[in-house]
Design an enzyme around this catalytic site. Structure first.
Site, PDB file in Angstrom:
ATOM      1  N   THR A 155       0.861  -1.181   0.000  1.00 23.76           N
ATOM      2  CA  THR A 155       0.000   0.000   0.000  1.00 23.76           C
ATOM      3  C   THR A 155       0.900   1.234   0.000  1.00 23.76           C
ATOM      4  OG1 THR A 155      -0.116   0.355   2.393  1.00 23.76           O
ATOM      5  CG2 THR A 155      -1.576  -1.318   1.465  1.00 23.76           C
ATOM      6  N   CYS A 156       0.285   2.403   0.062  1.00 23.04           N
ATOM      7  CA  CYS A 156       1.101   3.615   0.098  1.00 23.04           C
ATOM      8  C   CYS A 156       1.875   3.719   1.406  1.00 23.04           C
ATOM      9  CB  CYS A 156       0.237   4.859  -0.090  1.00 23.04           C
ATOM     10  SG  CYS A 156      -1.049   5.063   1.170  1.00 23.04           S
ATOM     11  N   GLN A 197      -7.308  -4.151   1.277  1.00 22.83           N
ATOM     12  CA  GLN A 197      -6.030  -4.326   0.589  1.00 22.83           C
ATOM     13  C   GLN A 197      -5.378  -5.646   0.975  1.00 22.83           C
ATOM     14  OE1 GLN A 197      -4.558  -0.611   2.115  1.00 22.83           O
ATOM     15  NE2 GLN A 197      -4.812   0.452   0.167  1.00 22.83           N
TER      16      GLN A 197
END
Length: 431
Positions: free
Chosen positions: A51-52, A120
């Protein structure tokens, strides 16, 4: 066989380093297969969460696989293993499980209790399963993670009062502009994060909103939802000056808004300030843009400082969530320990089947020769009993006094459960 997590996140690595390891969902499968090829002599179960805020590799493998996994991950990001080691964490067994459960529950996120990470992680599991790298152990780890996360969200207030990244961006914009109803906002991208940001900004009724996306059709769909204009991504440099605020989050591997484009936009705007938020990892906006006068550029790491908790009430929810997580961790570790005995159980079953087959074959021969059925059954049962006890008797006879006492207790638990009589041997008994 053990479980370990190897990763880097927003607390251990800066955004530019995290950007080197950011993977789009469609990249997860091929990347996992490359790991299996790298560790072909002992291919692990593996899953990647990217993920970010984090890139994490979960493996079910001997702990000796940690070092080659670290080298592989460093190669993935194009940096030296020693440099990567300074920004990563390696967690084993219950620590790995506890981390996975905390991540799924939103306790390890920039925004405490945020729900996006759970989706996610579920996508990461689907990609690992499709790539053929999931396996029984990691399947258990993640399914238990999801169950714990569900209990945390339904039994605690961990997700209440949280300020998301999108809401934090609105708060920062409100500090710069006197009235958000007077600004024009450009959203670059059309994914979940941009939709969330657009929702928050739309609630402030800005003068105009536009959505720029590489795929115009997808951009138009999102723009229509908010009554915004849809435009092509390629048109952004020429139209950047029209907007007071820019929020960008795409899956591009290189910056899509460069220093030169922003400089030209400022010149056209006569240096009226621009508010820019880069929610992408890797970055969508060149970091040098932040050095320009009249530009207020924020990254995901900057926004984390704006996100606030709800004080004592939130801390009470965290404590409750941690208790739920700890119960889940202990349950998983117990299951993991049980899994360690599976090869032994299989070997015992195989051996028992071999003994049974041998005795049945001998009984059939005796019956074929006309032997009495009762005597054949007696011989069959005696033969099985002798085979089952032979190893135990041999160990008892060969053990010294101290070993014999310990062995006697174990044998009693195995064979005399529920039976009456002595379970230990006299210390001087000679066998």
């Amino acid at each position: 066989m053990s479980v370990f997590a190897l990763g880097l996140n927003h607390t251990t690595a800066p955004v530019d380093l995290r950007g080197r390891f950011a993977l789009a969902p469609e990249q997860l499968g091929p990347t996992l297969r490359s790991l299996r090829e790298r560790l072909s002599l002992a291919p692990p179960e593996a899953a990647l969460v990217s993920t970010c805020n984090r890139t994490e590799l979960y493996c079910a493998a001997p702990l000796e696989a940690v070092r080659p996994a670290m080298d592989w991950l460093a190669g993935l990001g194009g940096i030296a293993s020693a440099r990567l080691a300074d920004h990563t964490y390696v967690l084993e067994r219950e620590r790995a499980a506890r981390h996975a459960f905390r991540v799924a529950s939103g306790l390890d996120s920039m925004v405490l209790g945020e729900p996006q990470i759970l989706g996610q992680m579920k996508q990461a599991v689907r990609e690992a399963d499709a790539a053929g790298t999931l396996g029984t152990t990691l399947h258990q780890l993640f399914q238990r993670s999801f169950a714990v996360a569900k209990e945390v969200r339904t039994s605690t207030e961990i997700g209440s009062h949280s300020i998301s990244m999108a809401a934090a961006a609105v708060r920062l914009a409100a500090q710069l502009f006197e009235d958000l109803r007077e600004i024009r906002i450009l959203f670059v991208g059309a994914g979940e994060m941009i939709e969330l940001a657009a929702t928050h900004f739309a609630a402030r009724n800005p003068r105009a909103m536009a959505v720029a996306n590489r795929t115009l059709e997808r951009g138009e769909k999102l723009a229509t939802h908010f009554g915004a204009e849809a435009m092509r991504l390629a048109d952004v440099p020429q139209r950047l000056h029209e907007f007071d605020a820019v929020v960008s989050c795409t899956a591009s591997t290189v910056p899509i808004i460069g220093l030169g484009a922003v400089e030209r936009a400022l010149k056209s705007r006569r240096h009226r300030p621009m508010f820019m938020v880069d929610l992408a990892v890797p970055r969508d906006i060149e970091p040098e843009v932040a050095q320009l006068d009249d530009i207020y550029l924020y990254t995901v790491d900057d926004l984390s400082a704006v996100v606030q908790t709800a004080g004592e009430k939130r801390q009470a929810a965290v404590a409750q969530a941690e208790a739920i997580i700890e119960t889940g961790v202990q349950s998983f570790v117990h299951w993991l320990d049980q899994r360690a005995t599976v090869p032994l159980i299989r070997a015992l079953n195989t051996q028992a089947d071999a003994w049974r087959a041998a005795e049945i074959a001998r009984a059939r021969k005796l019956l074929a020769k006309g032997a009495d059925i009762d005597s054949v059954l007696e011989a069959l049962s005696r033969g099985l009993t002798q085979k089952m006890l032979h190893g135990t008797m041999a160990e008892l006879n060969s053990a010294d006094a101290e070993q014999r006492q310990q062995l006697a207790q174990t044998v009693s638990r195995l064979f005399l459960r529920g039976a009456s009589g002595p379970t230990t041997l006299p210390a001087d008994e000679d066998r």
